[in-house]
Design a protein around this motif. Structure first.
Motif, PDB file in Angstrom:
ATOM      1  N   UNK A 348     -11.581  44.976  74.539  1.00 34.26           N
ATOM      2  CA  UNK A 348     -11.519  44.196  73.305  1.00 34.26           C
ATOM      3  C   UNK A 348     -10.152  44.411  72.679  1.00 34.26           C
ATOM      4  N   UNK A 349      -9.589  43.359  72.126  1.00 34.48           N
ATOM      5  CA  UNK A 349      -8.293  43.474  71.454  1.00 34.48           C
ATOM      6  C   UNK A 349      -8.278  42.596  70.219  1.00 34.48           C
ATOM      7  N   UNK A 350      -7.572  43.072  69.221  1.00 36.66           N
ATOM      8  CA  UNK A 350      -7.359  42.323  67.990  1.00 36.66           C
ATOM      9  C   UNK A 350      -5.880  42.406  67.641  1.00 36.66           C
ATOM     10  N   UNK A 351      -5.275  41.269  67.358  1.00 32.43           N
ATOM     11  CA  UNK A 351      -3.856  41.236  66.981  1.00 32.43           C
ATOM     12  C   UNK A 351      -3.709  40.459  65.688  1.00 32.43           C
ATOM     13  N   UNK A 352      -3.156  41.103  64.671  1.00 31.39           N
ATOM     14  CA  UNK A 352      -2.916  40.476  63.381  1.00 31.39           C
ATOM     15  C   UNK A 352      -1.421  40.457  63.105  1.00 31.39           C
ATOM     16  N   UNK A 353      -0.936  39.336  62.583  1.00 31.29           N
ATOM     17  CA  UNK A 353       0.491  39.216  62.378  1.00 31.29           C
ATOM     18  C   UNK A 353       0.850  38.511  61.091  1.00 31.29           C
ATOM     19  N   UNK A 354       2.016  38.849  60.583  1.00 27.94           N
ATOM     20  CA  UNK A 354       2.611  38.165  59.432  1.00 27.94           C
ATOM     21  C   UNK A 354       4.069  37.891  59.772  1.00 27.94           C
ATOM     22  N   UNK A 355       4.530  36.692  59.449  1.00 26.42           N
ATOM     23  CA  UNK A 355       5.919  36.352  59.707  1.00 26.42           C
ATOM     24  C   UNK A 355       6.471  35.516  58.560  1.00 26.42           C
ATOM     25  N   UNK A 356       7.763  35.573  58.398  1.00 25.12           N
ATOM     26  CA  UNK A 356       8.430  34.779  57.374  1.00 25.12           C
ATOM     27  C   UNK A 356       9.788  34.333  57.902  1.00 25.12           C
ATOM     28  N   UNK A 357      10.130  33.094  57.616  1.00 26.31           N
ATOM     29  CA  UNK A 357      11.424  32.541  57.981  1.00 26.31           C
ATOM     30  C   UNK A 357      12.036  31.848  56.760  1.00 26.31           C
ATOM     31  N   UNK A 358      13.323  31.950  56.639  1.00 25.34           N
ATOM     32  CA  UNK A 358      14.023  31.274  55.565  1.00 25.34           C
ATOM     33  C   UNK A 358      15.361  30.771  56.051  1.00 25.34           C
TER      34      UNK A 358
END
Length: 729
Positions: A348-358
């Motif tokens: 089982x795997x869980x991947x959570x991500x946050x990204x920002x571009x400007x």
């Protein structure tokens, strides 16, 4: 109009405003002529021809032409792009310049998909366009030694549209694949939206034979085995892609876009091995069941703020989550005796991500006397990903067994930050230059009960230069690009956990990660000549070379009575290639010719790995030769269109190390389609893919001072007929 080449939307807006200001002072006839000229210039804008940074754009009409349900089937028809594996089996590597995993960067809306997400599960109906960038640009990640393929999902339309597609596909060997697609869009006042939904089901039953032979140090055969692998499987999945646009005061826009993908899969397989002479395998029979569930979702919010004098600020933030579970059961034995292996694996795997571009961008001239136009931009790209992964293997303690039990869980955190700046500069109406600088850093940290703590930190500084020279005849142009790119090791490749094989051997080794991997660094040079004529005619020739440091390949080792494979850095490599392409309507050659569109391409690639003895020491089993040939026809009234496409991919022998080698057979794909417009609301589309139904052969080779092993597998080919009904309402 030179400015249109660099900033087509912004410059066109300036031109329109200038035309409106002059309108009151000019005569009606002059006013009309001015409007026609502006519209004509906008309509003729072509990203491939006019942008300084090289880019080929494939529109939605081309993507949907064959009624594909897999984006891989779309990509295999594009010039210079090949898809690995057997036709119709999915999951093949997407390659540019013939190079495999990691060398070609695959993006969705400019961002990388999470680990474990299969691009092949992305329905073509949700795609607005595909951008192919053969040379790196600062705005996207420079993890693109071979190039970048950016898949842009559909956006909201200005006009109301509702379209439903129902499709049924049937294979020549009992496989089937029904699917459904719904696309809706509308606009009200300052708000517009689009919504896409796609669902599919597939089922297959196939047999895959394998032959393995061994020889001693003198070359005398010492064993021969023949195996059969019968595999039955089925799966379901769907995509959802809602998007909302708001037009704000002052010309600003706010966009919310979400993409969700869900898949499930189950299979039962049976392997049987017969030994003609010599030693048999550890297990000559194996019965297996496997199931998998996966889901991926991402939502982002994009704000575009307009500033004075054509400048703007573009800000985007996104969150994502991916979940994957898998269960397998294996029962194996030997020589007709009771089973001695009962293995269960749960992961089982869980991947959570946050990204920002400007990004801040602005047109600019250094002084009023300087007619040269600059399009300056600078920005950032940052993100953090948290991954939790567990894998539990349990072997039952059966009589005569040697259980291998493991708990291979880990937690990993990947942080990335990139800063960039770029300038698109029109030096003269016929000469433009693109320059870019990008710094990108990655920090990977992992820990787990069965592994030592891992920390891998790397950064790459990438200067980029591209230039476009339009020759005086207005038909020919030349491009050059000098780039520094890289390939970062994946998180999975850095984690030192084990995956055990059933019949361990040099051709079926265990696998293990390597926490000490370094990025591969490449210095690249590209050059091309393009000739345009008539309405849509193109001839192009291009050449490229890449010099790669810290080349990575799978090393093979023997430890504790078992073979295992792990990625290692091993010196230098070099790849070179040439590509020829032609596309044109028949009428540019013959007056009053039928409404035929013709296209053809051929790509030839070479490479050499310094640490591997030749001949055939190709980079990552590089595809040495590929070609496409296509033709499309449309009736004069536009009510019926048909066409076909032939794709060719050469294989051959490749040496992977001093002891390892591999062989892949030639792959030939022939696809045909026909589209009937029954009335303004209804279409009927019929397509046959992989019409030749050729088998696909691969071989794994091993040779040392003690002897040699040859393992050959044949994946059967299968033609597939697909009928699609399309209706607008």
């Amino acid at each position: 109009m030179t400015p249109i080449r660099v900033m087509p939307v912004a410059v066109l807006s300036v031109c329109v405003a200038a035309g409106a200001a002059r309108a009151e002072a000019e005569k009606p006839k002059q006013e009309e002529m001015q409007k026609v000229e502006i519209k004509g210039s906008a309509a003729k804008y072509d990203a491939r021809r006019d942008d300084t940074a090289s880019k080929t754009v494939v529109n939605a009409e081309e993507i949907q032409k064959y009624g594909d349900t897999s984006v891989n089937d779309v990509l295999k028809r594009l010039p210079g792009i090949t898809v690995g594996g057997a036709a119709g089996r999915g999951g093949g590597e997407i390659r540019m310049r013939g190079l495999g995993v990691g060398y070609t960067q695959i993006l969705i809306n400019g961002e990388r998909a999470p680990a474990g997400f299969s691009i092949d599960s992305l329905a073509p109906d949700v795609i607005e366009r595909i951008e192919v960038l053969r040379a790196a640009s600062a705005e996207f990640s420079t993890q693109s030694i071979a190039g970048t393929i950016n898949i842009v999902l559909k956006k909201a339309l200005k006009a109301a549209q509702r379209e439903l597609k129902l499709s049924q596909a049937k294979g020549s060997k009992s496989s089937s694949s029904p699917s459904m697609s719904l696309q809706m869009s509308d606009k009200q006042d300052r708000t517009s939206y689009s919504f896409g939904a796609n669902a599919w089901h597939f089922r297959y039953d196939r047999m895959t034979p394998t032959w393995e032979t061994g020889a001693d140090a003198d070359g005398a055969p010492d064993y021969a085995r023949a195996s059969s692998w019968q595999d039955k499987g089925k799966g379901d999945g769907f995509n959802l892609s809602p998007r909302i646009n708001w037009m704000l005061e002052g010309g600003d826009t706010l966009t919310s876009q979400t993409f969700f993908n869900w898949n499930r899969f189950a299979s039962n397989s049976h392997g049987r091995t017969e030994t003609a002479f010599g030693d048999g395998p550890d297990y000559d029979r194996s019965d297996n069941s496997y199931s998998n569930h996966s889901a991926f979702g991402r939502t982002d919010l994009n704000w575009v703020h307009k500033l004075e004098e054509g400048a703007k600020f573009d800000l985007k933030a996104a969150v994502s989550e991916a979940r994957n579970t898998a269960d397998s059961l294996q029962l194996a034995g030997n020589r007709g005796l009771p089973a001695t292996l009962l293995r269960t694996v749960t992961s089982a795997s869980t991947e959570q991500g946050f990204s920002t571009q400007g990004k801040y961008s602005t047109p600019y001239t250094f002084d009023d006397k300087d007619a040269a136009e600059h399009a300056l931009s600078m920005g950032w790209d940052a993100g953090v990903t948290q991954r939790d992964d567990t894998r539990v293997q349990r072997d039952a303690d059966l009589p005569g067994s040697s259980p291998i039990n493991s708990d291979e869980g880990f937690t990993a955190k990947v942080t990335r930050l990139a800063l960039y700046g770029q300038d698109e500069w029109n030096i003269t109406p016929r000469w433009s230059v693109y320059t870019g600088l990008r710094w990108e850093g990655l920090d990977t940290r992992a820990d787990g009960d069965s592994i030592d703590p891992v920390q891998n930190r790397s950064s790459v500084f990438s200067p980029l230069l591209q230039t476009l020279v339009k020759l005086p005849n207005k038909k020919d142009q030349i491009r050059f690009a000098l780039t520094r790119t890289y390939k970062a090791p994946s998180t999975a490749a850095l984690i030192p956990r084990k995956f055990t094989s059933t019949n361990n051997s040099p051709t079926e080794p265990d696998r293990r990660g390597n926490p000490n991997l370094k990025p591969e660094l490449a210095l690249g040079l590209d050059a091309s000549f393009e000739h345009y004529w008539g309405d849509g005619g193109l001839l192009s020739a291009s050449a490229s070379v890449r010099r790669i440091e810290n080349y990575t390949h799978q090393g093979l080792f023997y430890e504790d009575q078992r073979w295992f494979s792990t990625a290692i850095n091993d010196g230098r490599a070099e790849t070179r290639g040439i590509e020829l392409e032609a596309k044109f309507p028949a009428r540019v050659l013959v007056d009053h010719a039928p409404n035929l569109d013709l296209r053809a391409s051929v790509s030839r690639n070479w490479s050499r790995v310094d640490s591997v003895p030749g001949p055939d020491n190709r980079l990552d089993q590089q595809v040495p030769l590929s070609a496409t040939l296509g033709i499309d026809y449309k009736t004069p009234d536009g009510q019926m269109s048909t066409g076909s496409n032939f794709s060719f991919r050469n294989g051959g022998l490749a040496r992977l190390s001093g002891t390892q080698g591999g062989y892949t057979s030639v792959r030939r794909d022939l696809d045909v389609y026909a589209l009937w417009k029954l009335d303004p609301q209804n279409n009927l589309r019929v397509a046959v893919s992989n019409l030749l139904a050729q088998d696909y052969t691969t071989e794994s080779l091993y040779n040392d001072s003690h002897g040699s092993i040859n393992r050959m597998t044949v994946a059967s080919g299968e033609a597939q007929l697909r009928v699609t009904v399309e209706t607008r309402f």
